[in-house]
Design a protein around this motif. Structure first.
Motif, PDB file in Angstrom:
ATOM      1  N   ARG A 114       0.796  -1.232   0.000  1.00 21.61           N
ATOM      2  CA  ARG A 114       0.000   0.000   0.000  1.00 21.61           C
ATOM      3  C   ARG A 114       0.827   1.279   0.000  1.00 21.61           C
ATOM      4  O   ARG A 114       0.291   2.369   0.080  1.00 21.61           O
ATOM      5  CB  ARG A 114      -0.974   0.038   1.187  1.00 21.61           C
ATOM      6  CG  ARG A 114      -1.997  -1.067   1.181  1.00 21.61           C
ATOM      7  CD  ARG A 114      -3.014  -0.860   2.256  1.00 21.61           C
ATOM      8  NE  ARG A 114      -3.899  -2.012   2.337  1.00 21.61           N
ATOM      9  CZ  ARG A 114      -4.868  -2.142   3.210  1.00 21.61           C
ATOM     10  NH1 ARG A 114      -5.100  -1.181   4.076  1.00 21.61           N
ATOM     11  NH2 ARG A 114      -5.614  -3.220   3.223  1.00 21.61           N
ATOM     12  N   SER A 115       2.141   1.179  -0.046  1.00 20.98           N
ATOM     13  CA  SER A 115       3.012   2.344   0.001  1.00 20.98           C
ATOM     14  C   SER A 115       3.310   2.852  -1.400  1.00 20.98           C
ATOM     15  O   SER A 115       3.368   2.076  -2.350  1.00 20.98           O
ATOM     16  CB  SER A 115       4.321   1.964   0.710  1.00 20.98           C
ATOM     17  OG  SER A 115       5.203   3.061   0.746  1.00 20.98           O
ATOM     18  N   TYR A 116       3.520   4.154  -1.492  1.00 19.99           N
ATOM     19  CA  TYR A 116       3.938   4.739  -2.758  1.00 19.99           C
ATOM     20  C   TYR A 116       4.773   5.989  -2.480  1.00 19.99           C
ATOM     21  O   TYR A 116       4.684   6.581  -1.405  1.00 19.99           O
ATOM     22  CB  TYR A 116       2.748   5.059  -3.666  1.00 19.99           C
ATOM     23  CG  TYR A 116       1.757   6.047  -3.083  1.00 19.99           C
ATOM     24  CD1 TYR A 116       1.809   7.388  -3.437  1.00 19.99           C
ATOM     25  CD2 TYR A 116       0.765   5.631  -2.199  1.00 19.99           C
ATOM     26  CE1 TYR A 116       0.896   8.292  -2.921  1.00 19.99           C
ATOM     27  CE2 TYR A 116      -0.143   6.528  -1.681  1.00 19.99           C
ATOM     28  CZ  TYR A 116      -0.077   7.863  -2.039  1.00 19.99           C
ATOM     29  OH  TYR A 116      -0.969   8.766  -1.518  1.00 19.99           O
ATOM     30  N   VAL A 139       5.977   9.887  -3.502  1.00 19.48           N
ATOM     31  CA  VAL A 139       5.501  11.110  -4.149  1.00 19.48           C
ATOM     32  C   VAL A 139       6.515  12.220  -3.927  1.00 19.48           C
ATOM     33  O   VAL A 139       7.319  12.146  -3.004  1.00 19.48           O
ATOM     34  CB  VAL A 139       4.121  11.570  -3.611  1.00 19.48           C
ATOM     35  CG1 VAL A 139       3.036  10.574  -3.930  1.00 19.48           C
ATOM     36  CG2 VAL A 139       4.180  11.867  -2.129  1.00 19.48           C
ATOM     37  N   VAL A 168       6.532  16.200  -3.126  1.00 14.59           N
ATOM     38  CA  VAL A 168       5.710  17.326  -2.697  1.00 14.59           C
ATOM     39  C   VAL A 168       6.648  18.509  -2.494  1.00 14.59           C
ATOM     40  O   VAL A 168       7.556  18.437  -1.654  1.00 14.59           O
ATOM     41  CB  VAL A 168       4.950  17.006  -1.387  1.00 14.59           C
ATOM     42  CG1 VAL A 168       4.139  18.215  -0.931  1.00 14.59           C
ATOM     43  CG2 VAL A 168       4.067  15.778  -1.554  1.00 14.59           C
ATOM     44  N   LYS A 203       8.569  11.823  -0.491  1.00 15.87           N
ATOM     45  CA  LYS A 203       7.840  11.322   0.670  1.00 15.87           C
ATOM     46  C   LYS A 203       7.289   9.941   0.361  1.00 15.87           C
ATOM     47  O   LYS A 203       6.973   9.640  -0.785  1.00 15.87           O
ATOM     48  CB  LYS A 203       6.693  12.266   1.044  1.00 15.87           C
ATOM     49  CG  LYS A 203       7.186  13.650   1.412  1.00 15.87           C
ATOM     50  CD  LYS A 203       6.064  14.560   1.848  1.00 15.87           C
ATOM     51  CE  LYS A 203       6.655  15.918   2.220  1.00 15.87           C
ATOM     52  NZ  LYS A 203       5.750  16.683   3.054  1.00 15.87           N
ATOM     53  N   ARG A 213       4.154   7.418   1.302  1.00 15.25           N
ATOM     54  CA  ARG A 213       2.792   7.507   1.837  1.00 15.25           C
ATOM     55  C   ARG A 213       2.095   6.164   1.782  1.00 15.25           C
ATOM     56  O   ARG A 213       2.388   5.327   0.935  1.00 15.25           O
ATOM     57  CB  ARG A 213       1.948   8.472   1.006  1.00 15.25           C
ATOM     58  CG  ARG A 213       2.246   9.902   1.171  1.00 15.25           C
ATOM     59  CD  ARG A 213       1.256  10.714   0.376  1.00 15.25           C
ATOM     60  NE  ARG A 213       1.426  12.129   0.614  1.00 15.25           N
ATOM     61  CZ  ARG A 213       0.820  13.055  -0.070  1.00 15.25           C
ATOM     62  NH1 ARG A 213       0.008  12.734  -1.060  1.00 15.25           N
ATOM     63  NH2 ARG A 213       1.013  14.324   0.212  1.00 15.25           N
ATOM     64  N   GLY A 254      -1.967   5.719   1.532  1.00  7.75           N
ATOM     65  CA  GLY A 254      -3.135   6.590   1.424  1.00  7.75           C
ATOM     66  C   GLY A 254      -2.640   8.027   1.445  1.00  7.75           C
ATOM     67  O   GLY A 254      -1.725   8.391   0.713  1.00  7.75           O
ATOM     68  N   GLN A 255      -3.208   8.845   2.327  1.00  3.41           N
ATOM     69  CA  GLN A 255      -2.770  10.231   2.459  1.00  3.41           C
ATOM     70  C   GLN A 255      -1.802  10.422   3.631  1.00  3.41           C
ATOM     71  O   GLN A 255      -1.354  11.525   3.888  1.00  3.41           O
ATOM     72  CB  GLN A 255      -3.982  11.148   2.627  1.00  3.41           C
ATOM     73  CG  GLN A 255      -4.817  11.262   1.374  1.00  3.41           C
ATOM     74  CD  GLN A 255      -4.016  11.842   0.214  1.00  3.41           C
ATOM     75  OE1 GLN A 255      -3.389  12.886   0.323  1.00  3.41           O
ATOM     76  NE2 GLN A 255      -4.021  11.146  -0.914  1.00  3.41           N
ATOM     77  N   LEU A 256      -1.500   9.333   4.355  1.00  2.99           N
ATOM     78  CA  LEU A 256      -0.616   9.415   5.519  1.00  2.99           C
ATOM     79  C   LEU A 256       0.848   9.328   5.107  1.00  2.99           C
ATOM     80  O   LEU A 256       1.278   8.344   4.516  1.00  2.99           O
ATOM     81  CB  LEU A 256      -0.928   8.302   6.514  1.00  2.99           C
ATOM     82  CG  LEU A 256      -2.319   8.319   7.130  1.00  2.99           C
ATOM     83  CD1 LEU A 256      -2.534   7.071   7.981  1.00  2.99           C
ATOM     84  CD2 LEU A 256      -2.501   9.571   7.965  1.00  2.99           C
ATOM     85  N   VAL A 257       1.604  10.350   5.421  1.00  2.00           N
ATOM     86  CA  VAL A 257       3.047  10.360   5.164  1.00  2.00           C
ATOM     87  C   VAL A 257       3.725   9.665   6.326  1.00  2.00           C
ATOM     88  O   VAL A 257       3.492   9.995   7.481  1.00  2.00           O
ATOM     89  CB  VAL A 257       3.578  11.799   5.029  1.00  2.00           C
ATOM     90  CG1 VAL A 257       5.097  11.810   4.885  1.00  2.00           C
ATOM     91  CG2 VAL A 257       2.930  12.497   3.848  1.00  2.00           C
TER      92      VAL A 257
END
Length: 119
Positions: free
Chosen positions: A16-18, A20, A22, A27, A29, A31-34
């Motif tokens: 589930r990690s990716y 990005v 910013v 970073k 993440r 979902g939206q959690l860093v």
């Protein structure tokens, strides 16, 4: 001495990690959690860490670890100097930070598939 390339693959390999970017900062993440963020020059790594244990970590080796910025003190967060960490140690902090933002089921599955820890 750890460098960003030692932990970079984990950003996309962990369930589930990716990764990005910013404002130029890399970073990791779920979902939206860093759960991990790197400085612009990629020499520092900030990561999720239990707030109640953070003072002991920082106090135990202030050369490696620092408290987060004033605005981030309310979060479960620690800053580290990547060059002061060993590569395996840096990978372990990334995986432990990831564990803080995923369901326990995924964390247990990771342990089954990686009994020796992050490689």
């Amino acid at each position: 001495m750890a460098v960003i390339q030692d932990v970079l693959p984990l950003g996309d390999e962990l369930e589930r990690s990716y990764s990005v970017r910013v404002r130029g900062r890399l970073k990791f993440r779920v979902g939206q959690l860093v759960y991990v963020a790197f400085s612009l020059d990629e020499t520092e790594m900030e990561f999720a860490f239990p707030r109640e244990e953070r003072a002991a970590l920082v106090g135990g080796d202030p050369r490696k670890f620092q408290m987060p910025s004033e605005s981030d003190l309310r979060f479960n967060w620690v800053r580290s100097d990547l060059a002061a960490l060993e590569p395996a140690e840096a990978r372990e902090f990334v995986v432990d930070a990831w564990r803080m933002v995923v369901p326990q089921k995924l964390s247990r599955a990771y342990d089954q598939w990686h009994p020796a820890g992050p490689g």
